[in-house]
Design a protein around this motif. Structure first.
Motif: not given
Length: 362
Positions: A240-249, A263-268
């Motif tokens: 599951s990700v947001d509209g930009t592809g970052r992981v929803l946590v 997930a951590a950092g810029d990709s979350a």
């Protein structure tokens, strides 16, 4: 903890290394593997210096990780099988995991305007920064966020045969306090940077950029700093990700769709104080990487992780090698009135960058 729990960390930037180092010290008996396409850890927050022709430090990932008995695989992850719990790599290798840490960070946005991928440079990776060289003539820096400001100042100070122009629809440092914005503009103008804060770029060409009003600004080189993107691996793998592809946590940085993935950092997408999502930054990556590791260890021990306690304290900008800006922040990342400027701020910024590099290394 009994048995050997397999933890795979994707990404060896600030967040991934911080997570791996914390896991190595706390997850006794676990087998920890870090995967990254590069052989070295380079301080990303110095890449504007590299683009301006300066030497910046690099550390062998294999040496850093071997010293902590963390396995290192130099490869790029191409697929995550979340059902079989396997990661496929571009070396035709497959890694099995029990827990996965997704920390692939961010890259330059290469798709937001036509011609960007073909004709613009960026400073989001060491490879891109090293390709910039030292052009003679006009250099356009697009974007007046932190990266654009630092890039424009560094180039103006280093490239004496070039004219540097900073283009943005907003004032440089628009999110900062009035005193901070005034100092940024004063330093950039002193360094000879031409500031266009009414410029929206709609196209990048081989000759320069075209603005929304139709104006073509010619340039020897264009550096794009006006946005970042994240790898599409999470989206392609069904997380599951947001509209930009970052992981929803969730609050413990665990994927809301796949509980074996953190997930951590810029990709979350990570909730912060005041209801704001935490921004992409080294200041976010380090503590969230460590917290993700703590959350994993807590669950391996049969406990629930404590709450992520996070707040921003300052934002640091370099303005060349002899000037800088330290903006004190409220907990929700909004600017306070206090700022530090000049050589003292440049010294503080250097110490912060060095400290972040040491904090990331296991």
């Amino acid at each position: 903890m009994t048995g050997q729990h397999r933890i795979v960390v994707l990404g060896a930037g600030y967040a991934g290394l911080a997570a791996a180092g914390r896991l190595a010290s706390k997850a006794r008996g676990a087998r920890i593997t870090v995967v990254d396409a590069r052989t070295d850890f380079v301080e990303r927050v110095r890449l504007h210096q590299q683009a301006a022709g300066q030497q910046i430090p690099a550390w062998s990932l294999r040496e850093l990780l071997d010293s902590k008995k963390i396995h290192f695989v130099c490869a790029r992850a191409t697929e995550i099988d979340t059902v079989g719990k396997r990661v496929s790599l571009d070396t035709a290798t497959v890694l099995d995991y029990d827990t996965l840490v997704y920390a692939l960070g961010s890259t330059a946005d290469r798709t937001s305007v036509p011609g960007l991928a073909e004709h613009a440079y960026s400073v989001s990776t060491p490879e891109e920064a090293s390709r910039f060289g030292a052009p003679s003539g006009t250099v356009l820096v697009v974007g007046a966020g932190a990266t654009g400001i630092e890039m424009a100042a560094e180039l103006a100070e280093s490239l004496h045969d070039s004219r540097v122009c900073l283009l943005s629809p907003e004032e440089p440092g628009a999110w900062l306090s009035p005193r901070a914005r005034k100092h940024i503009r004063r330093v950039l103008e002193r360094l000879g940077v031409e500031i266009r804060s009414d410029a929206k770029v709609l196209e990048v060409t081989a000759a320069g950029v075209r603005l929304a009003d139709g104006t073509l600004i010619e340039a020897a080189a264009t550096v794009w700093t006006a946005g970042f993107a994240v790898p599409d691996l999470a989206r392609r793998s069904g997380l599951s990700v947001d509209g930009t592809g970052r992981v929803l946590v969730d609050a413990a940085l665990r994927s809301i769709s796949h509980p074996d993935v953190y997930a951590a950092g810029d990709s979350a997408v990570i909730a912060g104080p005041g209801g704001r999502d935490l921004r992409m930054a080294c200041a976010t990556a380090l503590p969230t990487g460590k917290y993700a590791a703590d959350a994993i260890v807590a669950r391996l021990r049969g406990a629930e992780p404590g709450k992520l306690r996070f707040r921003y304290v300052v934002q640091c900008l370099s303005l060349g090698r002899r000037d800088g800006l330290i903006q004190v922040l409220h907990a929700d990342d909004s600017p306070a009135r206090t700022v530090l400027t000049g050589r003292p701020a440049a010294w503080v910024k250097e110490q912060v960058v060095r400290g972040a590099g040491w904090a990331a290394r296991p």
